[in-house]
Design a protein around this motif. Structure first.
Motif, PDB file in Angstrom:
ATOM      1  N   ASP A 346       3.032   8.084   4.716  1.00 33.92           N
ATOM      2  CA  ASP A 346       3.222   8.269   3.282  1.00 33.92           C
ATOM      3  C   ASP A 346       3.746   7.000   2.620  1.00 33.92           C
ATOM      4  O   ASP A 346       3.386   6.680   1.479  1.00 33.92           O
ATOM      5  CB  ASP A 346       4.200   9.410   3.018  1.00 33.92           C
ATOM      6  N   SER A 347       4.619   6.284   3.323  1.00 32.91           N
ATOM      7  CA  SER A 347       5.269   5.120   2.711  1.00 32.91           C
ATOM      8  C   SER A 347       4.298   3.988   2.422  1.00 32.91           C
ATOM      9  O   SER A 347       4.589   3.092   1.613  1.00 32.91           O
ATOM     10  CB  SER A 347       6.398   4.610   3.620  1.00 32.91           C
ATOM     11  N   LYS A 348       3.131   4.008   3.060  1.00 31.97           N
ATOM     12  CA  LYS A 348       2.164   2.929   2.879  1.00 31.97           C
ATOM     13  C   LYS A 348       1.535   2.927   1.491  1.00 31.97           C
ATOM     14  O   LYS A 348       0.786   2.011   1.155  1.00 31.97           O
ATOM     15  CB  LYS A 348       1.069   3.025   3.943  1.00 31.97           C
ATOM     16  N   ILE A 349       1.834   3.933   0.677  1.00 27.91           N
ATOM     17  CA  ILE A 349       1.330   3.962  -0.686  1.00 27.91           C
ATOM     18  C   ILE A 349       1.788   2.723  -1.468  1.00 27.91           C
ATOM     19  O   ILE A 349       1.117   2.273  -2.398  1.00 27.91           O
ATOM     20  CB  ILE A 349       1.777   5.251  -1.400  1.00 27.91           C
ATOM     21  N   PHE A 350       2.924   2.137  -1.074  1.00 32.11           N
ATOM     22  CA  PHE A 350       3.427   0.940  -1.747  1.00 32.11           C
ATOM     23  C   PHE A 350       3.372  -0.268  -0.806  1.00 32.11           C
ATOM     24  O   PHE A 350       2.595  -1.183  -1.024  1.00 32.11           O
ATOM     25  CB  PHE A 350       4.855   1.168  -2.254  1.00 32.11           C
ATOM     26  N   ASP A 351       4.209  -0.294   0.224  1.00 36.76           N
ATOM     27  CA  ASP A 351       4.266  -1.432   1.140  1.00 36.76           C
ATOM     28  C   ASP A 351       3.639  -1.030   2.467  1.00 36.76           C
ATOM     29  O   ASP A 351       4.223  -0.255   3.227  1.00 36.76           O
ATOM     30  CB  ASP A 351       5.724  -1.871   1.341  1.00 36.76           C
ATOM     31  N   SER A 352       2.464  -1.567   2.755  1.00 36.19           N
ATOM     32  CA  SER A 352       1.759  -1.198   3.984  1.00 36.19           C
ATOM     33  C   SER A 352       2.481  -1.701   5.229  1.00 36.19           C
ATOM     34  O   SER A 352       2.185  -1.261   6.336  1.00 36.19           O
ATOM     35  CB  SER A 352       0.331  -1.742   3.958  1.00 36.19           C
TER      36      SER A 352
END
Length: 552
Positions: A346-352
């Motif tokens: 989920d966190s990859k929506i901003f910083d991959s």
């Protein structure tokens, strides 16, 4: 990482004890190993240590772990780890038991035991001698050694038992082979506040990482509480009366259909902190929709209460920023847990490239950055602020705003380290600001429409139905992966991520709920449809024999 690196410090320990024992540098009876992270905190610490040394005979004089990072899982750790004396200790090189143990460590230099820190291995030997408990070893190292050598490790229990019986078992004698020190305190990389050391009697502190407490003049913090039903938030609001906490106000996020009488009940649950109520359709967007007016806020839910001390940590530098515990997003600590994998993806929506997993309950949100984060969230995901189905079950393509996605946003923006300092909880541990009072299993079941059995509901049921014979207070088991100890870091367990446990779906309290077993109309969600709680009770398995609930 090569887990055999610990063999270096092990050999350093053995070689130096040999050198000192040889008389090459003088005649000595004991050796004090004092690592670089041992700090004197009182005057005349060496005098205090000498006085303690001279009290009675010993083989090893030192301290067990004094921190609180193990509190939640201490009982699941091996006995030899729970009771091991840290390597920062005094070693009596004239004592026969220590001499035997040192020779044993030398014999094991080419075995899998070389992957175990010397102080922990000494404890394993002594516990095996005292209790016959075999040691645990890193499985991959043991299997590789077996494959390479074709050998099996010998069983030394009988030998170690003879050693202990002859040199260590001193029942009735003032002298003890292994003595615990009052002068040395072992905190082993634990994050501490000044108040934690106020009552510390020790003169030497090992491994404590001292941070700053909450500064009420700099940080005004709101607590946001997500509530769903059953007035569960009463518990956490009541806990604010006695807990030491930094919260100046509370925002309670409640369902839009909550009764007005419940408003009054919730608002009157605490007099210590102002409470405001904000209605919403569901909890999906609580992090973003909570109308916070202070510069900072934290969020939890009504399945928790406050810990006795909500010890927020702040960096011990000019910045004085919040210190946030995280779990590394890696194979050892995250990727074996489905929930952690989901947070990471989920966190990859901003910083991959984000590598931090942060629990919502551990985050101190900056409100201004939260607002920008939520605006960008909507721009990227649309106004996706609610679940599409009746029972709030998440669709696989939906990403929920969370602490992990928030720090990913800040990382991508480039100002993460301006606002926060981060601490690896797999190494430094962490303190829980909130204590769970509703089991994880019941929380999952509640998302499928089932009832939550808070203590106040049970107490009310007991008062209303006095003729029922109650079972003992029930605590639902939580199935977690057993904490494991890194062979190179002997004081930190891997974090656990909870998974739903399985047992026969008929809780003892099913008969207490004032709800019909079977629906009397198509719109009623009855107990026999609570698949995680009551669906396998006799009343549900044999529909023809059903009578109404005794509380109806």
């Amino acid at each position: 990482m090569n887990t055999l690196w610990v063999n270096g410090p092990n050999q350093h320990f053995l070689i130096n004890l040999d050198l000192i024992s040889s008389g090459q540098y003088g005649n000595f009876d004991a050796v004090f190993i004092m690592e670089g992270d041992v700090a004197p905190v009182k005057k005349f610490w060496l005098d205090s240590l000498m006085d303690e040394i001279n009290e009675s005979e010993f083989a090893i004089l030192g301290s067990k772990y004094d921190g609180d990072s193990w509190d939640e899982f201490r009982s699941s750790l091996p006995l030899s780890l729970q009771h091991h004396i840290n390597g920062n200790a005094i070693y009596n090189i004239t004592h026969p038991l220590l001499k035997l143990v040192i020779e044993q460590l030398k014999l094991e230099a080419d075995t899998p035991y070389r992957a175990v820190p010397y102080d922990y291995r000494i404890s394993q030997i002594l516990v095996e001698g005292m209790l016959g408990v075999l040691p645990e070893l890193p499985h991959d190292i043991l299997e590789r050694w077996r494959a390479e050598t074709g050998n099996e490790l010998p069983c030394n229990s009988e030998k170690f038992r003879r050693w202990w019986d002859h040199h260590g078992n001193t029942v009735g004698n003032a002298a003890k082979a292994i003595r615990e020190s009052r002068v040395i305190a072992n905190y082993a990389s634990t994050n501490l506040l000044p108040r934690h050391l106020l009552e510390e009697e020790a003169s030497l502190i090992h491994g404590a990482r001292q941070l700053l407490p909450w500064d009420k003049n700099k940080y005004n913090i709101t607590l946001v509480i997500s509530e769903w039903h059953d007035n569960l938030a009463t518990n956490i609001l009541t806990s604010m009366e006695t807990a030491e906490h930094p919260f100046s106000q509370v925002i309670l996020m409640v369902p839009e259909d909550i009764a007005t009488v419940n408003h009054e009940h919730l608002l009157n649950s605490t007099k210590a902190t102002p409470v405001s109520i904000n209605k919403r359709k569901d909890d999906f967007f609580d992090i973003c929709s909570a109308p916070v007016r202070t510069e900072w806020f934290m969020i939890t839910n009504s399945y928790h209460v406050l810990s006795e001390h909500v010890d927020l940590l702040f960096s011990n530098d000019n910045r004085k920023v919040p210190v946030i515990p995280y779990t590394p997003a890696d194979e050892a600590h995250c990727f074996i847990y489905p929930e952690c994998i989901q947070k990471f993806e989920d966190s990859k929506i901003f910083d991959s490239d984000n590598k931090f997993i942060v629990q919502d309950n551990d985050m101190v949100f900056n409100t201004r950055e939260r607002d920008i984060f939520c605006q960008q969230w909507k721009e990227r995901k649309g106004d996706n602020t609610k679940f599409p189905n009746k029972y709030h079950l998440r669709n696989k393509d939906e990403v929920k705003p969370s602490a992990t996605t928030f720090i990913s946003f800040l990382s991508n923006k480039g100002n993460l380290n301006n606002l926060y300092e981060f601490t690896d909880q797999t190494y430094h541990g962490k303190r829980n600001f909130f204590k769970r009072i509703v089991s994880f299993d019941e929380e999952i079941a509640a998302k499928d429409g089932e009832s939550i059995l808070a203590n106040d509901i049970l107490f009310q049921a007991q008062a209303d139905y006095r003729t029922l014979q109650f079972a003992p207070t029930f605590t639902a088991p939580i199935a977690t992966k057993e904490p494991t100890i890194s062979p190179t870091i002997n004081l930190i367990a891997k974090p656990t991520f909870q998974v739903f446990s399985s047992w026969r779906a008929c809780r003892w309290w099913c008969s207490l709920i004032p709800t019909n077993w079977w629906p009397q109309n198509p719109n009623e969600y009855a107990k026999c449809e609570w698949k995680y709680s009551c669906s396998e009770c006799d009343e549900c398995l044999d529909k023809d024999s059903v009578v109404d609930s005794p509380l109806d």
